[in-house]
Design a protein around this motif. Structure first.
Motif, mmCIF file in Angstrom:
data_model
loop_
_atom_site.group_PDB
_atom_site.id
_atom_site.type_symbol
_atom_site.label_atom_id
_atom_site.label_comp_id
_atom_site.label_asym_id
_atom_site.label_seq_id
_atom_site.Cartn_x
_atom_site.Cartn_y
_atom_site.Cartn_z
ATOM 1 N N ASP A 159 81.969 85.137 4.605
ATOM 2 C CA ASP A 159 81.766 85.840 5.653
ATOM 3 C C ASP A 159 82.689 87.112 5.535
ATOM 4 N N ASN A 162 79.993 89.036 3.329
ATOM 5 C CA ASN A 162 79.200 89.648 4.326
ATOM 6 C C ASN A 162 79.609 90.914 5.253
ATOM 7 N N TYR A 163 80.871 90.661 5.289
ATOM 8 C CA TYR A 163 81.301 91.975 6.455
ATOM 9 C C TYR A 163 81.472 93.078 5.259
ATOM 10 N N CYS A 166 77.660 94.401 4.959
ATOM 11 C CA CYS A 166 77.031 94.812 6.333
ATOM 12 C C CYS A 166 77.931 95.349 7.491
ATOM 13 N N GLY A 167 78.831 95.162 7.220
ATOM 14 C CA GLY A 167 79.859 95.601 8.381
ATOM 15 C C GLY A 167 79.747 94.859 9.591
ATOM 16 N N GLU A 168 79.253 93.576 9.755
ATOM 17 C CA GLU A 168 79.273 92.628 10.579
ATOM 18 C C GLU A 168 80.247 91.438 10.555
ATOM 19 N N THR A 169 80.821 91.136 11.446
ATOM 20 C CA THR A 169 81.951 89.788 11.252
ATOM 21 C C THR A 169 81.037 88.760 12.093
ATOM 22 N N SER A 170 81.260 87.607 11.484
ATOM 23 C CA SER A 170 80.950 86.225 12.026
ATOM 24 C C SER A 170 81.514 85.203 10.973
ATOM 25 N N LEU A 214 72.361 89.127 10.052
ATOM 26 C CA LEU A 214 73.600 89.597 10.278
ATOM 27 C C LEU A 214 73.602 90.996 10.372
ATOM 28 N N GLY A 215 72.493 91.888 9.679
ATOM 29 C CA GLY A 215 72.553 93.238 9.492
ATOM 30 C C GLY A 215 71.965 93.753 8.385
ATOM 31 N N THR A 218 75.645 98.394 4.449
ATOM 32 C CA THR A 218 76.171 99.616 4.928
ATOM 33 C C THR A 218 75.632 100.837 4.275
ATOM 34 N N LYS A 231 67.924 93.251 4.231
ATOM 35 C CA LYS A 231 68.539 92.382 5.335
ATOM 36 C C LYS A 231 69.624 91.549 4.719
#
Length: 484
Positions: A159, A162-163, A166-170, A214-215, A218, A231
């Motif tokens: 995760d 992934n952050y 794409c800059g998204e957190t989960s 997730l997105g 970036t 994606k």
């Protein structure tokens, strides 16, 4: 040309960026980039270099972009339980501990003074391993109490990667469940367990299911790797979760072994099995893709032979060690799951000492050591199979061995002979294949898990091993059961 996706598959010793093509219900993969990964030892502590891993992902994406092809998506999977602590600026705040670090050797007993073992299992369904995230975080906060105030978020390793992409957190579900902090009944972080650690539940981001988009990359990553409109999809980010997706089964009377550094042996279930018997056998109930629960047990796996190979200065290949094992007359056995084999300073000496302490003829040659390991693993598979049948009341006639360890035909043969089950080996790149199949299902290119497994069966060589009778099987099985 077909539909193209990318998988980043990172294990404890290496990582890969893999390209896949799906066309006319046929699936193919190609390795774009391979890189090393290893535990960094600093004094008496063990850490991962996660920035190195991300830089290698970017190198792989740059190599791919030079092909001129366009991927529709990318997904990342890694091992489980290890985590990254983020500060208020969403930068990594502390070094990333590796699960083989010894700081949690005595931690379970400390936790049990706050909450019973039975209560933890009822909540999480997760087997008790000293390196579970629950115990790692407990020690981390105890040693660094300021974590309660200056850490903004906890991410698992895939995760975190992934952050960065794409800059998204989960936190993806299959990995969340391995932490032993996620309530598998309530499907949320367990506040009682988090209170024991001392970290607020708000420090954990939302849990997302495998197949979540997730997105996109970036702008910074797009510019660096020269790829547009890709994606970022969360597969089953726990590598075993992805490996199980790739099991090419056409019915449900099977157990699987995801064979690599660890051997993860289990079944797919529609519901967790959190009975007292499952607890006594230390089975885990990890989240799976598409509503499945992975009821399984961790077995020390090929880590044993990997360490032997390393200590022999890589004088022998794995294939050569198999040949030497076949030629050996050694009868020595070990219990692969004895904690002394988790991270000994010298695996060969540890095996010899264990055999001496248990009154066996000590294996003396590389072939003797290798035979001891392979036979012991096959007997461990038999024991876990018996336990799986007992806790699930499920008919299990077949065992699917997937992952890199499926190439070991000698171990596959021993597995068939000792368990008296048909054994099917392959695919080899199981984790990456499962990762990619989740992406294709998310993109609508494949309609279901069942369809994905049929495609895998048609696309890769799956070898069958029919069990034979071994004269020495019962004697070895009896001795194995007596080992500590």
């Amino acid at each position: 040309m077909g539909d193209i996706c990318l998988a980043v598959d990172i294990g404890a010793s290496s990582g890969r960026v893999i390209k896949s093509t799906l066309m006319n219900d046929k699936f193919s993969i190609e390795e774009i980039h391979r890189f090393s990964n290893r535990i960094n030892r600093e004094e008496d502590r063990c850490f991962w270099d996660v920035e190195h891993l991300f830089s290698e992902i970017l190198i792989g994406l740059k190599k791919f972009s030079k092909t001129g092809l366009k991927p529709e998506s990318i997904g990342i999977d890694t091992w489980a339980v290890d985590y990254v602590l983020m500060n208020n600026k969403m930068n990594r705040a502390y070094p990333v501990y590796a699960y083989r670090d010894s700081r949690t050797d005595e931690t379970m007993d400390k936790i049990f003074t706050h909450i019973s073992k039975e209560r933890i299992y009822e909540k999480t369904g997760i087997q008790f391993l000293q390196f579970n995230t629950l115990y790692q975080l407990y020690e981390h906060v105890k040693t660094n109490p300021e974590i309660k105030d200056n850490v903004n978020m906890v991410l698992m390793i895939p995760d975190y990667l992934n952050y960065l992409l794409c800059g998204e957190t989960s936190i993806e579900y299959t990995n969340a469940t391995t932490t032993q902090m996620y309530n598998i009944g309530d499907m949320k972080w367990d506040e009682e367990l988090l209170d024991i650690i001392g970290i607020d539940k708000d420090k954990f981001p939302q849990v997302v299911q495998p197949g979540t988009v997730l997105g996109s990359l970036t702008n910074e990553v797009k510019d660096e790797v020269n790829l547009e409109d890709v994606k970022v999809i969360a597969p089953a980010t726990h590598d075993t979760g992805s490996a199980v997706v790739s099991v090419p089964a056409v019915d449900d009377d099977f157990a699987y072994i995801s064979s690599g550094t660890w051997s993860l042996m289990g079944i797919e279930s529609d519901n967790p099995i959190c009975t007292n018997k499952a607890l006594s056998y230390n089975f885990t109930n990890e989240g799976g893709a598409y509503g499945k629960v992975r009821v399984l047990k961790n077995i020390m796996g090929l880590w044993l032979i990997q360490e032997v190979k390393r200590l022999l200065n890589d004088k022998y290949s794995f294939g050569e060690l198999v040949i030497l094992a076949k030629e050996s007359n050694s009868t020595a056995l070990i219990n692969p799951n004895n904690s002394r084999f988790l991270n000994p300073s010298d695996m060969i000496d540890e095996i010899k000492t264990y055999c001496e302490e248990t009154g066996q003829t000590v294996p003396s040659t590389p072939g003797d050591i290798a035979k001891c390991i392979f036979e012991s693993l096959a007997l461990q598979y038999k024991q876990v199979l018996i336990e799986l049948r007992e806790i699930s009341n499920k008919t299990i006639n077949k065992i699917h061995i997937v992952g890199g360890g499926s190439q070991n035909r000698y171990l596959n043969r021993l597995c068939a002979d000792y368990t008296q089950c048909e054994v099917y080996s392959g695919p080899i790149e199981a984790t990456a294949i499962g990762n990619l199949m989740v992406q294709y299902i998310t993109l609508g290119k494949i309609q279901s898990l069942a369809e994905a497994r049929k495609i895998i069966n048609a696309s890769f060589n799956i070898e069958k091993f029919v069990p034979a009778k071994l004269e020495s099987a019962e004697e070895k099985w009896s001795r194995f059961l007596e080992l500590p």
